[in-house]
Design a protein around this motif. Sequence first.
Motif, PDB file in Angstrom:
ATOM      1  N   GLU A 253      17.330  28.050  44.316  1.00 12.18           N
ATOM      2  CA  GLU A 253      18.181  26.870  44.467  1.00 12.18           C
ATOM      3  C   GLU A 253      17.457  25.801  45.276  1.00 12.18           C
ATOM      4  O   GLU A 253      16.777  26.104  46.252  1.00 12.18           O
ATOM      5  N   GLU A 254      17.638  24.530  44.873  1.00 11.99           N
ATOM      6  CA  GLU A 254      17.008  23.436  45.601  1.00 11.99           C
ATOM      7  C   GLU A 254      17.543  23.410  47.030  1.00 11.99           C
ATOM      8  O   GLU A 254      18.738  23.596  47.264  1.00 11.99           O
ATOM      9  N   ALA A 255      16.644  23.201  47.978  1.00  6.12           N
ATOM     10  CA  ALA A 255      17.022  23.285  49.391  1.00  6.12           C
ATOM     11  C   ALA A 255      16.231  22.245  50.191  1.00  6.12           C
ATOM     12  O   ALA A 255      15.440  21.491  49.643  1.00  6.12           O
ATOM     13  N   HIS A 256      16.453  22.238  51.494  1.00  5.69           N
ATOM     14  CA  HIS A 256      15.686  21.380  52.394  1.00  5.69           C
ATOM     15  C   HIS A 256      14.746  22.257  53.208  1.00  5.69           C
ATOM     16  O   HIS A 256      14.849  23.491  53.195  1.00  5.69           O
ATOM     17  N   SER A 257      13.843  21.628  53.925  1.00 11.92           N
ATOM     18  CA  SER A 257      12.806  22.379  54.642  1.00 11.92           C
ATOM     19  C   SER A 257      13.364  23.326  55.706  1.00 11.92           C
ATOM     20  O   SER A 257      12.716  24.311  56.046  1.00 11.92           O
ATOM     21  N   GLY A 258      14.562  23.049  56.196  1.00 10.31           N
ATOM     22  CA  GLY A 258      15.165  23.925  57.207  1.00 10.31           C
ATOM     23  C   GLY A 258      15.483  25.313  56.684  1.00 10.31           C
ATOM     24  O   GLY A 258      15.680  26.247  57.469  1.00 10.31           O
ATOM     25  N   LYS A 259      15.529  25.478  55.373  1.00 12.70           N
ATOM     26  CA  LYS A 259      15.812  26.789  54.773  1.00 12.70           C
ATOM     27  C   LYS A 259      14.575  27.678  54.687  1.00 12.70           C
ATOM     28  O   LYS A 259      14.676  28.859  54.408  1.00 12.70           O
TER      29      LYS A 259
ATOM     30  N   ILE B   9       7.422  23.453  46.629  1.00 14.21           N
ATOM     31  CA  ILE B   9       7.326  24.724  47.347  1.00 14.21           C
ATOM     32  C   ILE B   9       8.471  25.589  46.874  1.00 14.21           C
ATOM     33  O   ILE B   9       9.631  25.200  47.001  1.00 14.21           O
ATOM     34  N   SER B  10       8.152  26.744  46.310  1.00 18.57           N
ATOM     35  CA  SER B  10       9.182  27.695  45.893  1.00 18.57           C
ATOM     36  C   SER B  10       9.066  28.911  46.789  1.00 18.57           C
ATOM     37  O   SER B  10       8.002  29.522  46.876  1.00 18.57           O
ATOM     38  N   ALA B  11      10.162  29.248  47.444  1.00 24.21           N
ATOM     39  CA  ALA B  11      10.149  30.359  48.390  1.00 24.21           C
ATOM     40  C   ALA B  11      11.269  31.328  48.063  1.00 24.21           C
ATOM     41  O   ALA B  11      12.278  30.951  47.477  1.00 24.21           O
TER      42      ALA B  11
ATOM     43  N   TYR C 191       4.104  18.917  53.721  1.00 25.35           N
ATOM     44  CA  TYR C 191       5.136  18.449  52.794  1.00 25.35           C
ATOM     45  C   TYR C 191       5.785  17.188  53.351  1.00 25.35           C
ATOM     46  O   TYR C 191       5.654  16.881  54.535  1.00 25.35           O
ATOM     47  N   ASP C 192       6.453  16.432  52.469  1.00 26.00           N
ATOM     48  CA  ASP C 192       7.156  15.220  52.883  1.00 26.00           C
ATOM     49  C   ASP C 192       8.487  15.153  52.153  1.00 26.00           C
ATOM     50  O   ASP C 192       8.906  16.123  51.528  1.00 26.00           O
ATOM     51  N   THR C 193       9.140  14.008  52.218  1.00 28.81           N
ATOM     52  CA  THR C 193      10.470  13.877  51.612  1.00 28.81           C
ATOM     53  C   THR C 193      10.425  13.921  50.086  1.00 28.81           C
ATOM     54  O   THR C 193      11.444  14.168  49.456  1.00 28.81           O
ATOM     55  N   ASP C 194       9.257  13.696  49.484  1.00 26.37           N
ATOM     56  CA  ASP C 194       9.125  13.775  48.025  1.00 26.37           C
ATOM     57  C   ASP C 194       8.843  15.194  47.522  1.00 26.37           C
ATOM     58  O   ASP C 194       8.858  15.434  46.328  1.00 26.37           O
ATOM     59  N   THR C 195       8.582  16.117  48.422  1.00 25.78           N
ATOM     60  CA  THR C 195       8.308  17.499  48.039  1.00 25.78           C
ATOM     61  C   THR C 195       9.600  18.181  47.597  1.00 25.78           C
ATOM     62  O   THR C 195      10.614  18.098  48.284  1.00 25.78           O
ATOM     63  N   ILE C 196       9.552  18.839  46.453  1.00 26.82           N
ATOM     64  CA  ILE C 196      10.700  19.607  45.965  1.00 26.82           C
ATOM     65  C   ILE C 196      10.614  20.994  46.599  1.00 26.82           C
ATOM     66  O   ILE C 196       9.596  21.677  46.477  1.00 26.82           O
TER      67      ILE C 196
END
Length: 114
Positions: A76-82, A106-108, A65-70
């Motif tokens: 809820e929208e989050a950052h990769s640290g979540k 990526i939906s988690a 993934y990169d900075t353009d990955t949702i």
Amino acid sequence: MFARHLILALVAALSFAFAGPADAIGKKKGKGRSKKPLKQEPVELKKITALGSGYIKVGSDRIFYDTDTIIVVNGEEAHSGKLKKGMKVIYSIRTVDDGERMAGRISARSDGKN
């Protein structure tokens, strides 16, 4: 009179060129097609087995993934640290300019969340 006919012919030609013949004469596109809903297979959510810098591992696959990955965590929208090991995920893949494959989304979710 000639100019008027020329303008009408030009308008008719442009309507066919941009809208297509079906739209230009007032018919709807797709008339007669079946309106049955698409059948969708259930999607099995897979667990994150490992996390790395710029990727997650799902089973034996590395999903970059990169900075353009949702990234969406528990709806809820989050950052990769979540993202955490053991979360269930579903993802989509996109191809970037240089041909590399990256996650588009990526939906988690945690095991306790729907």
